[in-house]
Each structure stands twice: as structure tokens, then as C-alpha cells.
Design a protein around this motif. Structure first.
Motif, PDB file in Angstrom:
ATOM      1  N   THR A  90       0.798  -1.234   0.000  1.00  0.00           N
ATOM      2  CA  THR A  90       0.000   0.000   0.000  1.00  0.00           C
ATOM      3  C   THR A  90       0.829   1.281   0.000  1.00  0.00           C
ATOM      4  O   THR A  90       0.253   2.357  -0.066  1.00  0.00           O
ATOM      5  N   ILE A  91       2.148   1.188   0.092  1.00  0.00           N
ATOM      6  CA  ILE A  91       3.017   2.366   0.048  1.00  0.00           C
ATOM      7  C   ILE A  91       3.941   2.219  -1.150  1.00  0.00           C
ATOM      8  O   ILE A  91       4.520   1.156  -1.369  1.00  0.00           O
ATOM      9  N   TYR A  92       4.081   3.307  -1.923  1.00  0.00           N
ATOM     10  CA  TYR A  92       4.954   3.234  -3.087  1.00  0.00           C
ATOM     11  C   TYR A  92       5.605   4.580  -3.334  1.00  0.00           C
ATOM     12  O   TYR A  92       4.961   5.598  -3.185  1.00  0.00           O
ATOM     13  N   PRO A  93       6.900   4.588  -3.706  1.00  0.00           N
ATOM     14  CA  PRO A  93       7.808   3.464  -3.848  1.00  0.00           C
ATOM     15  C   PRO A  93       8.330   2.976  -2.500  1.00  0.00           C
ATOM     16  O   PRO A  93       8.721   3.758  -1.650  1.00  0.00           O
ATOM     17  N   TYR A  94       8.328   1.678  -2.355  1.00  0.00           N
ATOM     18  CA  TYR A  94       8.766   1.025  -1.120  1.00  0.00           C
ATOM     19  C   TYR A  94       9.116  -0.402  -1.475  1.00  0.00           C
ATOM     20  O   TYR A  94       8.244  -1.183  -1.824  1.00  0.00           O
ATOM     21  N   GLY A  95      10.407  -0.721  -1.439  1.00  0.00           N
ATOM     22  CA  GLY A  95      10.843  -2.066  -1.768  1.00  0.00           C
ATOM     23  C   GLY A  95      12.103  -2.064  -2.599  1.00  0.00           C
ATOM     24  O   GLY A  95      12.822  -1.070  -2.650  1.00  0.00           O
TER      25      GLY A  95
ATOM     26  N   ASN B  70      -0.424   3.615  -9.721  1.00  0.00           N
ATOM     27  CA  ASN B  70       0.358   3.733 -10.953  1.00  0.00           C
ATOM     28  C   ASN B  70       1.787   3.223 -10.776  1.00  0.00           C
ATOM     29  O   ASN B  70       2.716   3.698 -11.420  1.00  0.00           O
ATOM     30  N   ARG B  71       1.948   2.242  -9.910  1.00  0.00           N
ATOM     31  CA  ARG B  71       3.291   1.761  -9.572  1.00  0.00           C
ATOM     32  C   ARG B  71       4.043   1.225 -10.783  1.00  0.00           C
ATOM     33  O   ARG B  71       5.264   1.333 -10.829  1.00  0.00           O
ATOM     34  N   GLY B  72       3.374   0.637 -11.732  1.00  0.00           N
ATOM     35  CA  GLY B  72       4.056   0.118 -12.922  1.00  0.00           C
ATOM     36  C   GLY B  72       4.750   1.232 -13.693  1.00  0.00           C
ATOM     37  O   GLY B  72       5.922   1.102 -14.076  1.00  0.00           O
ATOM     38  N   GLU B  73       4.033   2.335 -13.929  1.00  0.00           N
ATOM     39  CA  GLU B  73       4.620   3.479 -14.627  1.00  0.00           C
ATOM     40  C   GLU B  73       5.768   4.079 -13.823  1.00  0.00           C
ATOM     41  O   GLU B  73       6.816   4.432 -14.376  1.00  0.00           O
ATOM     42  N   LEU B  74       5.557   4.217 -12.526  1.00  0.00           N
ATOM     43  CA  LEU B  74       6.573   4.828 -11.670  1.00  0.00           C
ATOM     44  C   LEU B  74       7.801   3.926 -11.555  1.00  0.00           C
ATOM     45  O   LEU B  74       8.932   4.409 -11.559  1.00  0.00           O
ATOM     46  N   ARG B  75       7.602   2.635 -11.499  1.00  0.00           N
ATOM     47  CA  ARG B  75       8.742   1.703 -11.435  1.00  0.00           C
ATOM     48  C   ARG B  75       9.640   1.876 -12.651  1.00  0.00           C
ATOM     49  O   ARG B  75      10.870   1.887 -12.532  1.00  0.00           O
ATOM     50  N   VAL B  76       9.048   2.021 -13.828  1.00  0.00           N
ATOM     51  CA  VAL B  76       9.833   2.208 -15.055  1.00  0.00           C
ATOM     52  C   VAL B  76      10.708   3.454 -14.934  1.00  0.00           C
ATOM     53  O   VAL B  76      11.898   3.440 -15.277  1.00  0.00           O
TER      54      VAL B  76
ATOM     55  N   GLU C 138      13.490   2.820 -12.170  1.00  0.00           N
ATOM     56  CA  GLU C 138      14.504   1.879 -12.624  1.00  0.00           C
ATOM     57  C   GLU C 138      15.338   2.443 -13.778  1.00  0.00           C
ATOM     58  O   GLU C 138      16.516   2.107 -13.906  1.00  0.00           O
ATOM     59  N   TYR C 139      14.748   3.322 -14.587  1.00  0.00           N
ATOM     60  CA  TYR C 139      15.536   3.970 -15.642  1.00  0.00           C
ATOM     61  C   TYR C 139      16.632   4.827 -15.005  1.00  0.00           C
ATOM     62  O   TYR C 139      17.803   4.740 -15.380  1.00  0.00           O
ATOM     63  N   VAL C 140      16.262   5.643 -14.015  1.00  0.00           N
ATOM     64  CA  VAL C 140      17.252   6.493 -13.344  1.00  0.00           C
ATOM     65  C   VAL C 140      18.277   5.632 -12.613  1.00  0.00           C
ATOM     66  O   VAL C 140      19.489   5.835 -12.740  1.00  0.00           O
ATOM     67  N   PHE C 141      17.806   4.647 -11.850  1.00  0.00           N
ATOM     68  CA  PHE C 141      18.715   3.801 -11.082  1.00  0.00           C
ATOM     69  C   PHE C 141      19.650   3.005 -11.989  1.00  0.00           C
ATOM     70  O   PHE C 141      20.772   2.696 -11.601  1.00  0.00           O
ATOM     71  N   SER C 142      19.198   2.658 -13.195  1.00  0.00           N
ATOM     72  CA  SER C 142      20.036   1.864 -14.102  1.00  0.00           C
ATOM     73  C   SER C 142      21.259   2.627 -14.559  1.00  0.00           C
ATOM     74  O   SER C 142      22.224   2.031 -15.039  1.00  0.00           O
ATOM     75  N   THR C 143      21.252   3.949 -14.392  1.00  0.00           N
ATOM     76  CA  THR C 143      22.398   4.767 -14.789  1.00  0.00           C
ATOM     77  C   THR C 143      23.342   5.017 -13.618  1.00  0.00           C
ATOM     78  O   THR C 143      24.358   5.689 -13.784  1.00  0.00           O
ATOM     79  N   LEU C 144      22.997   4.495 -12.433  1.00  0.00           N
ATOM     80  CA  LEU C 144      23.757   4.771 -11.217  1.00  0.00           C
ATOM     81  C   LEU C 144      24.218   3.487 -10.545  1.00  0.00           C
ATOM     82  O   LEU C 144      23.515   2.476 -10.576  1.00  0.00           O
ATOM     83  N   SER C 145      25.354   3.568  -9.882  1.00  0.00           N
ATOM     84  CA  SER C 145      25.789   2.444  -9.055  1.00  0.00           C
ATOM     85  C   SER C 145      24.944   2.438  -7.784  1.00  0.00           C
ATOM     86  O   SER C 145      24.322   3.453  -7.430  1.00  0.00           O
TER      87      SER C 145
END
Length: 184
Positions: A20-25, A73-79, A82-89
Motif C-alpha cells: 500500500t506504500i509506493y515506492p517502497y521495496g 500507478n506503480r508500474g509506470e513509476l517503477r519504469v 529503474e531507468y534512473v537507477f540503471s544509470t547509477l551504481s
């Protein structure tokens, strides 16, 4: 539990993510690292957008401007995340999260866990004898004041078979019979 009891509909199970909380995980970073994020309120959401995602506009985007909408809208937000995180260590992500005072943790590999400095600093390891030599074994997670956990040697396969069978009431002759029939 409260959503199930009072909310009318039981939340979906989402593994390590919050239902019930997002982003969380967990979220993947560049490489194979995973970082856990734990946003708890709207202040943290704004900081997350500003300091972690580096996109202020997401804080007021009508798809994400409340926790209910972010969860919906967690699916849209996850994308996006993860796009931002994929560019970072993972170190860069953790540094940004720490800067925003947002709860976080890196998911360690088993080797990273084994070598974690806190286990050494807290004296959690004990040397244990095995048939292959001495290994380090982690103490059980529960401490009882004044009680040291028993960390005896690891028995060889079958080392205590006869004693266990005697304790179960079998005679020496019966045990010898089991052995001659290759049952033990």
C-alpha cells in the motif's frame, strides 16, 4: 492487516515491496545490485524526486502526487525509477537516498553478507570444527543475557546414529541388523 480488516479489499502480496506504500521495496541499479527504498510520507516523496530522481516535476505529476496514486500507478513509476537507477551504481543511489534522509538499504550478496564488518564488530562469529577443518559459523540471531549459544563441532555423517537408535529403544543387535541390511 488493517487494510484487510477495515479496507474492504485485501492488498495483493508483492514480495519485498509494500502493498500500500509506493515506492517502497527493491529496485535494481546498474550492474546487478539492488537497493531497497522506503518512502513513508509526502515530504520524502518530494525529496526523492528532487534529490534522487533529479526530476522535480514528478513530485507534482498528477499520476504520482499522492501515495494512493503512486500505488495505483506503480508500474509506470517503477519504469521511471529503474531507468534512473540503471544509470547509477548502488553507492550513488544510496548516497542520494541518504542525502534526502530516505530509508534505504543495499541488498547484499551472500559473500557480502558473510564479510559484512558489523558481524565482526559485534563478535557474531565462532570457530566450529568439521571433518573438513575449522569453519566460521554465525551465532544464532537471538541473544539471551548471560547465556552463550552452544556452537559445538559439526558431527560426521552417521556419527551419532547408534546413540540415537539406542535412545529410541533399539538394541545393539537390532542396530547391527539394520547395518547388515544397509538400512543405516
Amino acid at each position: 492487516m488493517y487494510y484487510a480488516a477495515y479496507g474492504g479489499e485485501e492488498p495483493r502480496r508483492l514480495g519485498a515491496s509494500h502493498s500500500t506504500i509506493y515506492p517502497y521495496g527493491p529496485f535494481r541499479c546498474s550492474g546487478s545490485d539492488t537497493v531497497f527504498v522506503g518512502l513513508q510520507n509526502e515530504r520524502e516523496w518530494v525529496k526523492f524526486c528532487e534529490q534522487v530522481l533529479l526530476d522535480d516535476s514528478l513530485a507534482t505529476d498528477n499520476r504520482f502526487d499522492s501515495n494512493a496514486k503512486r500505488s495505483q500507478n506503480r508500474g509506470e513509476l517503477r519504469v521511471i525509477i529503474e531507468y534512473v537507477f540503471s544509470t547509477l551504481s548502488s553507492e550513488e543511489v544510496l548516497q542520494r537516498l541518504d542525502g534526502g534522509k530516505i530509508a534505504n538499504a543495499k541488498l547484499n550478496t551472500m559473500r557480502e553478507f558473510f564479510n559484512h564488518p558489523q558481524l565482526q564488530a559485534r563478535d557474531r562469529w565462532r570457530d566450529v570444527e568439521t571433518s573438513a577443518g575449522v569453519v566460521q559459523a554465525l551465532l544464532p540471531p537471538v541473544n539471551i543475557k548471560g547465556v552463550e549459544s552452544v556452537m559445538g563441532s559439526v558431527p560426521d555423517l552417521g556419527e551419532h546414529t547408534d546413540q540415537i537408535l539406542r535412545d529410541l529403544g533399539y538394541s545393539k543387535e537390532e542396530i547391527d541388523g539394520f547395518r547388515s541390511e544397509n538400512l543405516i
